[in-house]
Design a protein around this motif. Structure first.
Motif, PDB file in Angstrom:
ATOM      1  N   ILE A  40       0.936  -1.086   0.257  1.00  0.00           N
ATOM      2  CA  ILE A  40       0.046   0.110   0.026  1.00  0.00           C
ATOM      3  C   ILE A  40       0.945   1.139   0.048  1.00  0.00           C
ATOM      4  N   PRO A  41       0.888   2.105  -1.188  1.00  0.00           N
ATOM      5  CA  PRO A  41       1.641   3.070  -1.077  1.00  0.00           C
ATOM      6  C   PRO A  41       1.338   4.287  -0.035  1.00  0.00           C
ATOM      7  N   ASP A  42       2.394   4.997   0.467  1.00  0.00           N
ATOM      8  CA  ASP A  42       2.171   5.881   1.572  1.00  0.00           C
ATOM      9  C   ASP A  42       0.913   6.921   1.308  1.00  0.00           C
ATOM     10  N   GLU A  43       0.923   7.419   0.273  1.00  0.00           N
ATOM     11  CA  GLU A  43      -0.078   8.144  -0.451  1.00  0.00           C
ATOM     12  C   GLU A  43      -1.572   7.805  -0.194  1.00  0.00           C
ATOM     13  N   GLU A  44      -1.796   6.487  -0.721  1.00  0.00           N
ATOM     14  CA  GLU A  44      -3.001   5.937  -0.561  1.00  0.00           C
ATOM     15  C   GLU A  44      -3.386   5.666   0.871  1.00  0.00           C
ATOM     16  N   PHE A  45      -2.370   4.967   1.577  1.00  0.00           N
ATOM     17  CA  PHE A  45      -2.754   4.605   2.742  1.00  0.00           C
ATOM     18  C   PHE A  45      -3.157   6.180   3.907  1.00  0.00           C
ATOM     19  N   ASN A  46      -2.417   6.983   3.636  1.00  0.00           N
ATOM     20  CA  ASN A  46      -2.715   8.232   4.294  1.00  0.00           C
ATOM     21  C   ASN A  46      -4.208   8.940   3.953  1.00  0.00           C
ATOM     22  N   SER A  47      -4.458   8.752   2.786  1.00  0.00           N
ATOM     23  CA  SER A  47      -5.802   9.257   2.314  1.00  0.00           C
ATOM     24  C   SER A  47      -6.834   8.512   2.723  1.00  0.00           C
ATOM     25  N   ALA A  48      -6.594   7.138   3.042  1.00  0.00           N
ATOM     26  CA  ALA A  48      -7.760   6.190   3.551  1.00  0.00           C
ATOM     27  C   ALA A  48      -7.918   6.216   4.899  1.00  0.00           C
ATOM     28  N   VAL A  49      -7.059   6.865   5.567  1.00  0.00           N
ATOM     29  CA  VAL A  49      -7.308   7.142   7.215  1.00  0.00           C
ATOM     30  C   VAL A  49      -8.027   8.445   7.312  1.00  0.00           C
ATOM     31  N   PRO A  50      -9.341   8.519   7.895  1.00  0.00           N
ATOM     32  CA  PRO A  50     -10.042   9.694   8.144  1.00  0.00           C
ATOM     33  C   PRO A  50      -9.279  10.447   9.205  1.00  0.00           C
ATOM     34  N   GLU A  51      -9.321  11.784   9.041  1.00  0.00           N
ATOM     35  CA  GLU A  51      -8.945  12.688   9.894  1.00  0.00           C
ATOM     36  C   GLU A  51     -10.133  12.988  10.917  1.00  0.00           C
ATOM     37  N   LEU A  52      -9.552  12.985  12.306  1.00  0.00           N
ATOM     38  CA  LEU A  52     -10.691  12.900  13.174  1.00  0.00           C
ATOM     39  C   LEU A  52     -10.398  14.309  14.019  1.00  0.00           C
ATOM     40  N   SER A  53     -11.598  14.970  14.362  1.00  0.00           N
ATOM     41  CA  SER A  53     -11.754  16.328  15.130  1.00  0.00           C
ATOM     42  C   SER A  53     -12.769  16.341  16.076  1.00  0.00           C
ATOM     43  N   VAL A  54     -12.725  17.419  16.975  1.00  0.00           N
ATOM     44  CA  VAL A  54     -13.768  17.662  17.975  1.00  0.00           C
ATOM     45  C   VAL A  54     -15.042  17.926  17.025  1.00  0.00           C
ATOM     46  N   ASP A  55     -15.025  18.600  16.012  1.00  0.00           N
ATOM     47  CA  ASP A  55     -15.946  19.072  15.229  1.00  0.00           C
ATOM     48  C   ASP A  55     -16.794  17.821  14.559  1.00  0.00           C
ATOM     49  N   ASP A  56     -15.880  16.735  14.160  1.00  0.00           N
ATOM     50  CA  ASP A  56     -16.481  15.603  13.789  1.00  0.00           C
ATOM     51  C   ASP A  56     -17.360  14.821  14.847  1.00  0.00           C
ATOM     52  N   ASP A  57     -16.620  14.669  16.130  1.00  0.00           N
ATOM     53  CA  ASP A  57     -17.138  13.858  16.852  1.00  0.00           C
ATOM     54  C   ASP A  57     -17.092  14.509  18.272  1.00  0.00           C
ATOM     55  N   PRO A  58     -18.168  15.262  18.800  1.00  0.00           N
ATOM     56  CA  PRO A  58     -17.946  15.909  20.225  1.00  0.00           C
ATOM     57  C   PRO A  58     -17.667  15.270  21.233  1.00  0.00           C
ATOM     58  N   GLU A  59     -17.650  13.605  21.169  1.00  0.00           N
ATOM     59  CA  GLU A  59     -17.643  12.857  22.281  1.00  0.00           C
ATOM     60  C   GLU A  59     -15.961  12.829  22.696  1.00  0.00           C
ATOM     61  N   LEU A  60     -15.346  13.377  21.792  1.00  0.00           N
ATOM     62  CA  LEU A  60     -13.708  13.093  21.793  1.00  0.00           C
ATOM     63  C   LEU A  60     -13.315  14.585  22.787  1.00  0.00           C
ATOM     64  N   ASP A  61     -14.106  15.440  23.080  1.00  0.00           N
ATOM     65  CA  ASP A  61     -13.761  16.468  24.078  1.00  0.00           C
ATOM     66  C   ASP A  61     -14.438  16.320  25.424  1.00  0.00           C
ATOM     67  N   ARG A  62     -15.197  15.266  25.516  1.00  0.00           N
ATOM     68  CA  ARG A  62     -15.793  15.240  27.068  1.00  0.00           C
ATOM     69  C   ARG A  62     -14.802  14.733  27.794  1.00  0.00           C
ATOM     70  N   PRO A  63     -15.320  15.238  29.147  1.00  0.00           N
ATOM     71  CA  PRO A  63     -14.161  14.732  30.274  1.00  0.00           C
ATOM     72  C   PRO A  63     -14.413  13.316  30.612  1.00  0.00           C
ATOM     73  N   LEU A  64     -13.327  12.485  30.970  1.00  0.00           N
ATOM     74  CA  LEU A  64     -13.696  11.289  31.490  1.00  0.00           C
ATOM     75  C   LEU A  64     -14.714  11.101  32.598  1.00  0.00           C
ATOM     76  N   GLU A  65     -15.486   9.887  32.717  1.00  0.00           N
ATOM     77  CA  GLU A  65     -16.313   9.552  33.495  1.00  0.00           C
ATOM     78  C   GLU A  65     -15.959   9.473  34.799  1.00  0.00           C
ATOM     79  N   SER A  66     -16.299   9.565  36.139  1.00  0.00           N
ATOM     80  CA  SER A  66     -15.746   9.170  37.251  1.00  0.00           C
ATOM     81  C   SER A  66     -16.340   7.572  37.566  1.00  0.00           C
TER      82      SER A  66
END
Length: 758
Positions: free
Chosen positions: A74-100
């Motif tokens: 798998i060439p580097d370009e193809e692998f990097n393009s296939a991996v989605p970029e994650l951000s707080v805008d895409d998934d708000p759960e990533l920015d939530r504090p840890l549960e007690s």
């Protein structure tokens, strides 16, 4: 996703790298197999964290290997393009504090209540459910299904405990006192190669043997057993069995019948290693075989640690005694072959330069200078270096009593000497000690009473070794004082010069005397450090004495004054092994004293005596000792000789069982008057146990009016004595009684002093 990357080297080797390539970032942190780092050719094109250094064991291909070009799956370009970029805008759960933890437990408990399974049924997989297949355990503050778990504990006084029932009673209580015997099994192999004294070595050091078969409990017994197992391994290794197997156990088979526990040590000695080759790595010596002749190790002998150490010490000593003061032995190497049991021994030796004695130098707090050190040395410049002569000089310096510490060591000079050697300077480091000494001694003897002597000495008032001694005696029968000047090592090693001035009062049954004396003496005597074969002394003295003796012409005691001049010479020969406590050998001493009266006409006469003793041991504890002595005065009538210069017998140093000077001619009052000859003899059986001893003895002797001993009317005394042995000689107490006791003689006579009677 998971992937496999494979690299094929030109030599046909294959390396496989496993990497977790899951999309979530935390999956890339999984711990992989701990192996050396993979080559760059394998990791090329993979994410940085997917294959960490040290994860995979992949051998490096040779640098010159013609590697084929391999395109990545798998060439580097193809692998990097296939991996989605994650951000707080895409998934708000990533920015939530840890549960007690408490909130997590409540939420999980609530989910379990919604999907409560029947008994034995597993929870279904999916969101909000636990994925394992085990029944769920209540946690946190979830409701308790079992009422017994929620019930309060009963009071301690109502708590019932059922005693534990054992299938069978223990043969040995863990806390009970244990009696045991020691069994050592397998120490002697079938070939009989084990040394016979191994058992003795073990028994002398064994913790089990020292406890005499008693232990406070089983734990103590087990600890001793383990300790002795290690001891036995050490002993076997020291004797050449390096692969010995040792096992231990407690045999309780005899306990039920009232017997003792057997502490068993089973030994399998295995192969004993022997010398297959002996190598010495050293420069040539003079003579050439100096090292080889003094290394008593032979090919085929077992490798015994004690013998190896002794052999190396002998080599070091031989080098020091034969002109090599700077020789050093390196660290030995013994290469063992476990297959054959052979050992190759190698000893590196740095012999250093060969040396001859040169001059002297001294430093420190000096008691005396180089010239006196040269007097004490028993070697001359140019002699081959010998450590024995250096030790002799060190002992001579210590014997002066003038040092707190003193050392002697060779120092290189670089100055060439004969036969390719070089001169070494002997450096003496001095630390002068306190020069003054106060000493006292006390004793008791029948006929002499108690005697107390004290001395004050300045050992170096007139350097070198010029001592001033003030001495005094206070006793039942004697009182006096005097001053002595003594120079030790006077112009020659071990030669002593003395000048004495003293006054003495004596009050014995034989005479009463007031005596003044001046004397000078040169002697070559034995000491506790150097006991010499041949000794001698010569000197002169002048004395004036006023003595009361029995006058037969008037029938009473009268005082007479004598002025006497005397020369004296003494010669001795000694082969015994100790000065104060001999156990073997013999001694012979002769004394000759030409003297005469200076009152009126000069009346010369000669006093002479001969003493000899011999010692023979029987074993290590018993010694048979014997002594004879003879004396004569020639050239004068008894009345012309001062009473204090006549011969007497009896007392602690003569014939025990009688009072001091009590044997010999008597006056009408029964008091001794002395004679012109004597003979004496003693036999002692000395038994020693530790620092104590018992002595049984028989003494015989008599003195006579004639100039020659008659060997008639001999008197015998028998007795027994006790000895306490110290580092400066035995302390003795003798108790004796006369045989065929006569009127006026004591039944019991006691003698106390330091040193054997002879």
């Amino acid at each position: 996703m998971q992937g496999v990357s494979v690299w094929l080297g030109s030599a046909g080797t294959t390396a496989v790298a496993l990497a977790l390539l899951s999309a979530p970032a935390h999956a890339q942190d999984a711990v992989l197999v701990d192996q050396p780092s993979a080559p760059a050719a394998v990791t090329e094109g993979l994410p940085n964290d997917s294959l960490r250094a040290g994860s995979v064991a992949i051998p490096e291909p040779p640098a010159e290997a013609p590697l084929p070009q391999v395109d990545p799956i798998i060439p580097d370009e193809e692998f990097n393009s296939a991996v989605p970029e994650l951000s707080v805008d895409d998934d708000p759960e990533l920015d939530r504090p840890l549960e007690s933890i408490e909130s997590f437990e409540r939420r999980i408990a609530g989910q379990e209540a919604d999907v409560a399974p029947t008994e034995g049924q597993a929870l279904p997989a999916g969101d909000g459910a636990l994925a394992d297949q085990d029944p769920v355990e209540e946690i946190g503050d979830a409701p308790i299904r079992d009422a017994e778990l929620a019930a309060p504990l009963p009071p301690l006084d109502q708590f019932e405990v059922a005693p534990v029932q054992f299938a069978e009673e223990e043969a040995l209580g863990a806390e009970a006192r244990v009696d045991y015997v020691v069994r050592l099994e397998g120490l002697d192999p079938a070939d009989g190669s084990t040394d016979a004294d191994l058992r003795d070595m073990f028994e002398n050091l064994s913790a089990l043997e020292k406890a005499d078969g008693e232990a406070a409990n089983v734990a103590m017994l087990s600890a001793r057993l383990d300790e002795d197992a290690e001891l036995l391994k050490t002993i076997l290794a020291s004797q050449g069995w390096y692969n010995a197997q040792v096992r231990t156990r407690l045999d309780q088979s005899a306990v039920a019948e009232g017997g003792a526990v057997a502490a068993v040590i089973e030994v399998a000695p295995g192969k004993r290693y022997t010398f297959a080759d002996i190598n010495i790595e050293a420069e040539p010596t003079v003579p050439p075989n100096l090292i080889a002749e003094n290394l008593p190790l032979q090919v085929g002998n077992p490798i015994v640690a004690e013998r190896v150490q002794a052999a190396e010490a002998r080599v070091a000593l031989a080098l020091l005694q034969n002109g090599y003061p700077f020789a050093e032995l390196g660290e030995r190497d013994i290469l063992l072959d476990q297959t054959t049991g052979d050992g190759v021994y190698t000893l590196p030796v740095d012999v250093g330069s060969r040396a001859r004695f040169g001059g002297f130098n001294t430093e420190g707090d000096l008691a005396f200078g180089v010239e006196h050190i040269r007097t004490l040395a028993r070697f001359e410049k140019g002699e081959l270096y010998d450590s024995r002569k250096v030790d002799d000089l060190r002992k001579a310096l210590i014997a002066t009593g003038l040092f707190s510490t003193v050392s002697v060591e060779p120092k290189r000079t670089g100055e060439a000497a004969a036969e390719g050697a070089e001169y070494v300077t002997m450096l003496v480091r001095q630390d002068a000690g306190p020069p003054r000494t106060i000493a006292a001694s006390a004793g008791y003897a029948a006929g002499q009473g108690f005697t107390l002597e004290a001395t004050w000495t300045h050992r170096n008032m007139f350097p070198p070794e010029g001592a001033l001694i003030v001495h005094g005696v206070a006793g039942t029968r004697e009182q006096g004082a005097g001053v002595t000047f003594r120079r030790a090592n006077a112009g020659r090693r071990d030669r002593t010069f003395e000048m004495i001035a003293e006054g003495l009062r004596s009050d014995y049954n034989a005479y009463n005397a007031l005596t003044g004396r001046l004397a000078a003496r040169v002697s070559y005597d034995s000491t506790q450090i150097w006991q010499k074969r041949v000794t001698y002394a010569y000197g002169a003295e002048v004395l004036g004495t006023a003595e009361r003796e029995y006058d037969f012409s008037v029938g009473e005691r009268r005082r007479r004054t004598f002025y006497i001049a005397s020369l004296n010479g003494q010669l001795g020969y000694d082969t015994t092994d100790d000065l104060l406590n001999p156990t073997e050998g013999f001694r012979v001493t002769g004394l000759l004293q030409p003297e005469g009266s200076l009152q009126g006409d000069f009346t010369p006469y000669v006093r002479a005596r001969l003493d000899a003793s011999a010692y023979h041991p029987f074993g290590e504890s018993f010694v048979l000792a014997g002594r004879v002595g003879f004396g004569t005065i020639q050239g004068a009538e008894r009345s012309e000789i001062a009473p204090s210069r006549r011969f007497y017998s009896g007392g602690g140093g003569s014939v025990r069982g009688f009072g001091f000077q009590q044997l010999g001619p008597l006056d009408p009052n029964g008091d001794p008057i002395g004679g012109r000859s004597f003979n004496e003899g003693s036999v002692e059986g000395r038994y020693r146990f530790g620092n104590y001893g018992i002595v049984a003895f028989v003494d015989v002797g008599q003195s006579y009016a004639s100039t020659k001993p008659k060997f008639s009317d001999l008197r015998y005394g028998i007795g027994i004595g006790g000895r306490f042995y110290t580092n400066f000689g035995p302390f003795r107490i003798d108790v004796a009684t006369p045989l065929d006791r006569r009127a006026g003689e004591s039944k019991i006579n006691v003698y106390v002093s330091i040193g054997q009677a002879f």
